[in-house]
Design an enzyme around this catalytic site. Structure first.
Site, short mmCIF file in Angstrom:
data_model
loop_
_atom_site.label_atom_id
_atom_site.label_comp_id
_atom_site.label_asym_id
_atom_site.label_seq_id
_atom_site.Cartn_x
_atom_site.Cartn_y
_atom_site.Cartn_z
N HIS A 39 0.84 -1.34 -0.28
CA HIS A 39 0.17 0.17 0.30
C HIS A 39 0.59 1.65 0.15
CE1 HIS A 39 -1.86 3.29 2.30
NE2 HIS A 39 -2.48 3.32 1.66
N TYR A 51 0.50 8.72 -1.46
CA TYR A 51 1.47 10.47 -1.66
C TYR A 51 0.66 11.37 -2.03
CZ TYR A 51 4.76 7.42 -0.17
OH TYR A 51 6.19 6.70 0.48
#
Lengths: 442, 442
Positions: B247, B250
């Site tokens: 996972h 950003y």
């Protein structure tokens, strides 16, 4: 079976009769004051449905939506500390509840305690000697009733499956315990859990503060407010997608103040979650519940049916978890005896509600697509239980909970498909349509 | 990919430079004031980890645990209204952030916009003409970067799987939209989702109140506070139990006050969830992240590694979701350019972190027991995402969210076994031990 319950506190009974709480607390160590205990079930209060018709007495309760501003959140089938969401105690109910506790009627079928215990899945949580000593008290009668419900349901499921329930008797160090019966990967049932819990302890200081802030000062002995709560709850996930999942929970709660006044109420419900709609099944299920309700009050079924649809709503999907049934909480009228009789009627309806449906579809053939759709619906079941169910949420947030009992309501297997959309006109689309627009089945 | 993010508001930049927000809002209808938009990612702030070292300037921030009293909860990869949990704006950062925005450095690799867009999975959310017009603004540079990250990662996954991502470009009526790329039931991947969202709108009045109550009055134009947020997020669930789930997320956030002062910050992280421990994989994953972090600050990796273990903790199980990686939020130092460069370094590390692990185990054989254990771990993944992940929780609670993008982080299949306990000394027990006691891998 999600093993947690939000129990609401509203009714107060001033009574001098010997209290069940006394017996539970006799054996309790004194050092665990700021903890509360609790119950099993994966419901909580669904506010805003008018239950005014249930009130009577000199000063009736206002509509449930307005009189009930909060709830005692009680994690259970597990050792838990209290999570008090809110509280409102309505002084108007003193008289009413008092009346109730002055009628310690015992139904004829409640015979010899030791004899009845022989038919249970396990010895009850409370010692048989204590139960015998206090056999006329509501807590004893309720504990016997939930143990009987567990045994009756487990045996009916074992008979149809051929498998055997694994029975775990567990204790809660703060007081009480439970009996978890689970059958996993059986012939008919993917996962079947039937849980009883009987727990007791003291209200936390925070909980007491919450109460005071709601306008009612509750005084406990040495600052402690003893509680006692018990219930039976169950979730059954069958393998065959043509056999629906069922869930039920019936529970009883007591709280005692310093002066011996006691508050008590019942809650519960039974609801069905099919994978495909079978109108005859839906009618049978709801009609069986309705007949049980109608024996007690003509408004019980219509109101509790609505409450059920409202509670089991998966908001982010815009659909109900299943096709409902009944759901109620906070039941303290018309008196304790009759409220108990109603709950008993409901609990006795579980087998006749569900087993005929299981047997009818036992040998239904099914395709992989049907199995996949069942798995997608199981995913929604998980979403409801983990995201919305207040009992589960408080249980998981409560250190020391018996997680395995709380999460035994989750299916053995589930599936999440991105952008899953049933074909228009399909039986899957028909199911979704019903979940999006709850129907009247009776 | 859980498509929601809690974005914290703390830093204010007083700057006269043309703001990215202006361009987004030009095309917005005026009537949707009390709504905020937002972002993708299934993290939120994990408070209490000292990030003091990141502060500089005349008056440094106190430890993160005390300066950060709240968060802006922003539902996304979806159209959402604002859920503002809290807010703290620290005036000490004015000067610092101003410094940053006065250095509109552009890295050499950021070339022609239209040319770069050709390599994306879809046209970007913001019109190419607008991106070109504002190519030096951070919002443009970030949007280009997240689109590139999505394309780079999707292509690397397609190459190894042989399958193709389904690309859904969606719009959010309040402003912005997203691009969801999903590959389901591929050869290698059970479910792979890579999501970009770029959303904007206005702060609700409630949100503004929350801010004021935290000691900072934020004035918006006509009472509205424009926001802009964007991010890339992904969850990859492979079929083979020897290939871990990964996972990452950003994200970048901006908020603008009436006087044109702007607050901004970055957040993100990458973490690994294996089914079985492979120490070499764990070292490779963490070491690749560490090297990316070390280029920017020697404390980034150790601090963000701890933060990650803390955030991805399944409290009711007493175990972390996986073996961690890095997690950070609220990054506004040492200046905007360097913060962006750090985030870019992290985003570019996703493929080298993960793909070598995928390729190494591509042909590993596995047993049904190993598959079952993977499914049990998938169940825990679901528990974390539905019970704890703040982004998911706020997304689900927010009417109008794009549920399919929020829940594309859930695995295709999962399993819950009652009382599942790995055999002592088994590889399953070894995995659990690591989850219960997070290790240092580098």
């Amino acid at each position: 079976m999600a093993s947690i319950v939000l129990l609401t506190v509203k009714h107060t009974a001033q009574t001098k009769v010997k209290r069940c709480l006394g017996s539970h607390f006799k054996g309790l160590a004194g050092g665990n004051a700021p903890s509360v205990f609790l119950l099993s079930g994966n419901e909580s209060l669904s506010r805003g449905l008018g239950l005014r018709f249930m009130s009577h007495g000199t000063a009736g309760r206002s509509a449930a939506g307005s009189t009930r501003t909060g709830a005692l959140a009680l994690g259970g089938a597990a050792a838990v500390t209290a999570a008090v969401v809110g509280f409102l105690a309505n002084a108007n109910h003193f008289q009413r509840a008092e009346m109730a506790t002055k009628i310690p009627l015992k139904s004829k079928e409640e015979g010899d305690i030791a004899e009845r215990c022989k038919g249970f899945m396990s010895a009850p949580v409370t010692d048989i000697s204590v139960l015998e000593e206090r056999k006329n008290e509501m807590s004893t009668r309720m504990e016997m009733m939930i143990m009987e419900t567990q045994a009756e349901f487990c045996k009916a499921l074992e008979e149809v499956d051929g498998g055997t329930f694994k029975v775990d008797k567990w204790q809660r160090k703060e007081g009480g315990g439970g009996i978890s019966c689970v059958m996993q990967d059986g012939k008919v049932f993917e996962k079947a859990g039937v849980n009883v819990s009987v727990v007791f302890g003291y209200l936390t200081e925070e909980a007491a503060k919450q109460m005071r802030s709601r306008g009612k000062v509750l005084k406990g002995k040495d600052g402690k407010l003893p509680f006692c709560a018990m219930g039976v709850s169950s979730v059954i996930h069958p393998k065959n997608p043509h056999i629906p999942t069922v869930h039920f929970n019936y529970r009883y709660f007591e709280i005692e103040e310093e002066d011996g006044s006691k508050q008590w109420w019942f809650g519960g419900g039974t609801d069905l979650t099919p994978v495909y709609i079978d109108k005859k099944d839906a009618f049978h299920f709801h009609n069986t519940l309705k007949k049980a309700c109608d024996k007690h009050h003509p408004k019980y079924y219509p109101e509790f049916k609505k409450w059920c649809d409202k509670y089991f709503y998966v908001r982010h999907r815009g659909e109900t978890r299943g096709i409902g049934g009944i759901f109620f909480d906070d039941l303290d009228s018309p008196n304790q005896e009759e409220a108990f009789n109603f709950v008993k009627s409901c609990a006795r309806t579980v087998v006749p509600c569900y087993l005929p449906i299981v047997k009818k579809h036992l040998n239904d053939s099914f395709t992989q697509d049907e199995k996949d759709w069942q798995q997608v619906r199981r995913g929604r079941y998980v979403e409801f239980n983990l995201v919305y169910d207040r009992g589960v949420k408080f249980g998981l947030a409560t250190p020391g909970s018996r997680i395995e009992s709380i999460l035994m309501s989750l299916p053995l297997t589930a599936r999440w498909e991105y952008m899953h959309k049933p074909v228009k006109g399909s039986r899957e689309a028909e199911m979704l349509e019903v979940l999006r627009n709850p129907k009247e089945w009776v």
